[in-house]
Design a protein around this motif. Structure first.
Motif, mmCIF file in Angstrom:
data_model
loop_
_atom_site.group_PDB
_atom_site.id
_atom_site.type_symbol
_atom_site.label_atom_id
_atom_site.label_comp_id
_atom_site.label_asym_id
_atom_site.label_seq_id
_atom_site.Cartn_x
_atom_site.Cartn_y
_atom_site.Cartn_z
ATOM 1 N N GLU A 12 -38.883 -29.518 -33.631
ATOM 2 C CA GLU A 12 -39.770 -30.687 -33.639
ATOM 3 C C GLU A 12 -41.240 -30.254 -33.495
ATOM 4 O OE1 GLU A 12 -38.946 -33.596 -34.483
ATOM 5 O OE2 GLU A 12 -36.795 -33.348 -34.394
ATOM 6 N N ALA A 13 -41.490 -29.247 -32.659
ATOM 7 C CA ALA A 13 -42.865 -28.743 -32.503
ATOM 8 C C ALA A 13 -43.377 -28.206 -33.838
ATOM 9 C CB ALA A 13 -42.906 -27.656 -31.426
ATOM 10 N N ALA A 14 -42.492 -27.584 -34.617
ATOM 11 C CA ALA A 14 -42.878 -27.065 -35.933
ATOM 12 C C ALA A 14 -43.163 -28.214 -36.904
ATOM 13 C CB ALA A 14 -41.781 -26.160 -36.483
ATOM 14 N N GLU A 15 -42.427 -29.306 -36.784
ATOM 15 C CA GLU A 15 -42.683 -30.466 -37.660
ATOM 16 C C GLU A 15 -44.062 -31.066 -37.351
ATOM 17 O OE1 GLU A 15 -39.349 -33.172 -37.683
ATOM 18 O OE2 GLU A 15 -37.982 -31.610 -38.359
ATOM 19 N N LEU A 16 -44.443 -30.995 -36.097
ATOM 20 C CA LEU A 16 -45.781 -31.450 -35.698
ATOM 21 C C LEU A 16 -46.847 -30.507 -36.273
ATOM 22 C CD1 LEU A 16 -47.531 -33.318 -33.924
ATOM 23 C CD2 LEU A 16 -46.849 -31.969 -31.941
ATOM 24 N N LEU A 17 -46.602 -29.214 -36.142
ATOM 25 C CA LEU A 17 -47.539 -28.213 -36.673
ATOM 26 C C LEU A 17 -47.685 -28.335 -38.192
ATOM 27 C CD1 LEU A 17 -49.297 -25.669 -36.405
ATOM 28 C CD2 LEU A 17 -47.201 -24.296 -36.417
ATOM 29 N N GLU A 18 -46.578 -28.672 -38.851
ATOM 30 C CA GLU A 18 -46.576 -28.771 -40.317
ATOM 31 C C GLU A 18 -47.651 -29.748 -40.814
ATOM 32 O OE1 GLU A 18 -42.910 -30.182 -41.974
ATOM 33 O OE2 GLU A 18 -43.327 -29.363 -43.959
ATOM 34 N N ILE A 19 -47.844 -30.826 -40.060
ATOM 35 C CA ILE A 19 -48.840 -31.839 -40.464
ATOM 36 C C ILE A 19 -50.238 -31.226 -40.544
ATOM 37 C CG2 ILE A 19 -49.843 -34.095 -39.888
ATOM 38 C CD1 ILE A 19 -47.337 -34.696 -38.250
ATOM 39 N N PHE A 20 -50.497 -30.259 -39.661
ATOM 40 C CA PHE A 20 -51.842 -29.684 -39.564
ATOM 41 C C PHE A 20 -52.016 -28.380 -40.324
ATOM 42 C CE2 PHE A 20 -51.318 -32.140 -35.565
ATOM 43 C CZ PHE A 20 -52.414 -32.983 -35.677
ATOM 44 N N GLN A 21 -50.931 -27.809 -40.873
ATOM 45 C CA GLN A 21 -50.989 -26.414 -41.309
ATOM 46 C C GLN A 21 -52.039 -26.090 -42.385
ATOM 47 O OE1 GLN A 21 -47.113 -25.067 -42.610
ATOM 48 N NE2 GLN A 21 -46.873 -26.726 -44.042
ATOM 49 N N TRP A 22 -52.298 -27.013 -43.289
ATOM 50 C CA TRP A 22 -53.283 -26.714 -44.339
ATOM 51 C C TRP A 22 -54.636 -27.386 -44.092
ATOM 52 C CZ3 TRP A 22 -51.164 -22.693 -46.094
ATOM 53 C CH2 TRP A 22 -49.814 -22.648 -46.431
ATOM 54 N N LEU A 23 -54.735 -28.121 -43.005
ATOM 55 C CA LEU A 23 -56.028 -28.715 -42.641
ATOM 56 C C LEU A 23 -56.886 -27.661 -41.951
ATOM 57 C CD1 LEU A 23 -54.938 -32.114 -41.011
ATOM 58 C CD2 LEU A 23 -55.419 -31.641 -43.418
ATOM 59 N N ASP A 24 -58.206 -27.765 -42.092
ATOM 60 C CA ASP A 24 -59.009 -26.878 -41.265
ATOM 61 C C ASP A 24 -59.245 -27.582 -39.928
ATOM 62 O OD1 ASP A 24 -61.205 -28.619 -41.560
ATOM 63 O OD2 ASP A 24 -61.912 -27.540 -43.320
ATOM 64 N N GLU A 25 -59.851 -26.861 -38.995
ATOM 65 C CA GLU A 25 -59.990 -27.403 -37.642
ATOM 66 C C GLU A 25 -60.752 -28.728 -37.630
ATOM 67 O OE1 GLU A 25 -61.380 -24.593 -34.690
ATOM 68 O OE2 GLU A 25 -60.345 -22.980 -35.739
ATOM 69 N N ALA A 26 -61.840 -28.795 -38.402
ATOM 70 C CA ALA A 26 -62.648 -30.019 -38.431
ATOM 71 C C ALA A 26 -61.821 -31.198 -38.945
ATOM 72 C CB ALA A 26 -63.881 -29.804 -39.304
ATOM 73 N N GLN A 27 -61.039 -30.964 -40.002
ATOM 74 C CA GLN A 27 -60.186 -32.040 -40.524
ATOM 75 C C GLN A 27 -59.165 -32.483 -39.477
ATOM 76 O OE1 GLN A 27 -58.941 -29.739 -43.962
ATOM 77 N NE2 GLN A 27 -59.935 -31.176 -45.366
ATOM 78 N N SER A 28 -58.653 -31.517 -38.739
ATOM 79 C CA SER A 28 -57.644 -31.874 -37.731
ATOM 80 C C SER A 28 -58.268 -32.680 -36.583
ATOM 81 C CB SER A 28 -56.945 -30.624 -37.195
ATOM 82 O OG SER A 28 -57.659 -29.987 -36.164
ATOM 83 N N GLU A 60 -50.039 -41.946 -37.499
ATOM 84 C CA GLU A 60 -48.717 -42.455 -37.147
ATOM 85 C C GLU A 60 -47.661 -41.340 -37.188
ATOM 86 O OE1 GLU A 60 -46.045 -46.311 -38.453
ATOM 87 O OE2 GLU A 60 -48.083 -46.087 -39.255
ATOM 88 N N ARG A 61 -47.797 -40.507 -38.222
ATOM 89 C CA ARG A 61 -46.835 -39.394 -38.357
ATOM 90 C C ARG A 61 -46.988 -38.426 -37.169
ATOM 91 N NH1 ARG A 61 -47.361 -35.344 -43.301
ATOM 92 N NH2 ARG A 61 -45.800 -33.808 -42.598
ATOM 93 N N VAL A 62 -48.237 -38.168 -36.776
ATOM 94 C CA VAL A 62 -48.487 -37.304 -35.622
ATOM 95 C C VAL A 62 -47.881 -37.922 -34.360
ATOM 96 C CG1 VAL A 62 -50.306 -36.426 -34.082
ATOM 97 C CG2 VAL A 62 -50.552 -36.197 -36.561
ATOM 98 N N ALA A 63 -48.085 -39.234 -34.184
ATOM 99 C CA ALA A 63 -47.549 -39.918 -32.998
ATOM 100 C C ALA A 63 -46.029 -39.787 -32.952
ATOM 101 C CB ALA A 63 -47.958 -41.387 -33.021
ATOM 102 N N GLU A 64 -45.391 -39.918 -34.103
ATOM 103 C CA GLU A 64 -43.929 -39.844 -34.130
ATOM 104 C C GLU A 64 -43.416 -38.440 -33.790
ATOM 105 O OE1 GLU A 64 -42.191 -41.761 -37.519
ATOM 106 O OE2 GLU A 64 -40.192 -41.001 -37.047
ATOM 107 N N GLU A 65 -44.104 -37.424 -34.308
ATOM 108 C CA GLU A 65 -43.658 -36.054 -34.008
ATOM 109 C C GLU A 65 -43.941 -35.694 -32.545
ATOM 110 O OE1 GLU A 65 -41.738 -34.599 -35.885
ATOM 111 O OE2 GLU A 65 -42.074 -35.469 -37.853
ATOM 112 N N ILE A 66 -45.060 -36.187 -32.013
ATOM 113 C CA ILE A 66 -45.351 -35.974 -30.591
ATOM 114 C C ILE A 66 -44.242 -36.613 -29.755
ATOM 115 C CG2 ILE A 66 -46.864 -36.784 -28.721
ATOM 116 C CD1 ILE A 66 -49.267 -36.114 -30.475
ATOM 117 N N ALA A 67 -43.810 -37.814 -30.154
ATOM 118 C CA ALA A 67 -42.732 -38.504 -29.434
ATOM 119 C C ALA A 67 -41.444 -37.682 -29.474
ATOM 120 C CB ALA A 67 -42.502 -39.881 -30.032
ATOM 121 N N ASP A 68 -41.130 -37.114 -30.631
ATOM 122 C CA ASP A 68 -39.913 -36.300 -30.751
ATOM 123 C C ASP A 68 -39.949 -35.106 -29.803
ATOM 124 O OD1 ASP A 68 -38.482 -37.780 -32.608
ATOM 125 O OD2 ASP A 68 -39.419 -36.810 -34.330
ATOM 126 N N VAL A 69 -41.091 -34.435 -29.742
ATOM 127 C CA VAL A 69 -41.216 -33.290 -28.825
ATOM 128 C C VAL A 69 -41.038 -33.762 -27.384
ATOM 129 C CG1 VAL A 69 -42.757 -31.484 -27.943
ATOM 130 C CG2 VAL A 69 -42.712 -31.981 -30.395
#
Lengths: 119, 119, 119, 119
Positions: free
Chosen positions: D38-54, D65-74
């Motif tokens: 689940e932590a990897a699914e959360l990371l996946e959302i950010f993997q190609w974004l740069d820091e500023a975009q994140s 919303e997707r981030v909130a859901e993955e945070i909830a899963d973790v």
């Protein structure tokens, strides 16, 4: 089984990224994150299986194809990352194997009850 | 760079495990977990670097050797796991590359603004 | 057991980062990577244990303290990340629990032979 | 924001698992693997974004919303795991925060150029 033509595969991956203008995303940091995500997708297949069930996942098993595909994804990102940071995969692996031979002498490792850092 | 002699390396890893009586621990499930742990150790090196800093980690960089060692660890567990589940690494990689070529046609991928599932 | 005072903990973590001038490193992307690394350190403790051995890791077990520390690390990064992206942890968890109740009706889940996506 | 009622949530998760006969799958080893996935699914959302975009992924952002859901899963797997191994989440977090205060004195951490082990 067989060989992995690292030079040819890394060249193919470089061209693949260039043709899509994706080199901009392939910073080593991002590739390491993507590699970690793919490794988790591989782990996900096994997470609720017990060890014995996981040992049965050979050719012909309903999960085999999915496992093969996730293994390929990990290998692909590893080839890409090694290329970007200038690591010679074969040399790095051989170097680590030699180090492991020293670090875990068979006679000591055999009777070892602490189950950590097993290669 | 070069080639990876998958057959020879997998045989060496098999002997390494047998000599230490570690085959009992090397269920595919456990190897997938260990692979994931090693991928995280690789990611850890880059986690606080920005992308530009990560692009500087080539030969001679203070972090290069550590990166090479973690890359080797990931490759070693991947070789081991592929051996245990009977996946032909080279075939799996080539199959996935072909699928990626189809899935991401260059002209469409180029203008793609959604930054996901980038190879 | 007990409650987690999310507001107070997130404030403490904010001060901790500010006092060290670390806010610059705490981009959500980096925190998600760090969270993933900590989750892997937790998994590492269990990787060579079988399921039965892992069930024995309760209070008093030699591995218990290490497990508690890694669990704390994951929780800390999760609190920090939720704070940075403005996710209400309690609301997000309750929303997901409701969704899981719908997604996995007990009578269907019970007889389910595919061992995936188990909560 | 707010509080997390650990006791009530862990009880709800226990009932959820029991109603589906899933306790058999929830060995700490498996939960640690699932948490990592689940932590990897959360990371996946950010993997190609740069820091500023994140840093822009706050409420209202298309990825929020997707981030909130993955945070909830973790968080859900962390609550479940802590319950199964008998770790008091609040106590473990407070203990680790105290240790971090000692380990990283602000004046030393401030000027620190090595970007590792940052909380």
């Amino acid at each position: 089984m067989g060989e992995l033509d690292v030079t040819a595969l890394q060249r193919a991956l470089r061209r693949f990224a260039e043709a899509r203008d994706w080199e901009q995303f392939h910073a080593p940091k991002n590739l390491a994150a993507a590699l970690s995500v793919e490794a988790a997708e591989l782990l996900e297949i096994f997470q609720w299986l017990d060890e014995a069930q996981s040992r049965a996942v050979g050719p012909g098993h309903p999960l085999h194809e999915r496992v093969a595909e996730e293994i390929a994804d990990v290998q692909i990102y590893l080839l890409r990352l090694a290329d970007k940071v200038g690591v010679d995969l074969d040399a790095a692996v051989r170097c680590k194997l030699a180090r492991n031979e020293e670090k875990y002498p068979p006679e000591k490792a055999r009777g070892n009850a602490t189950k950590y850092d097993r290669l």
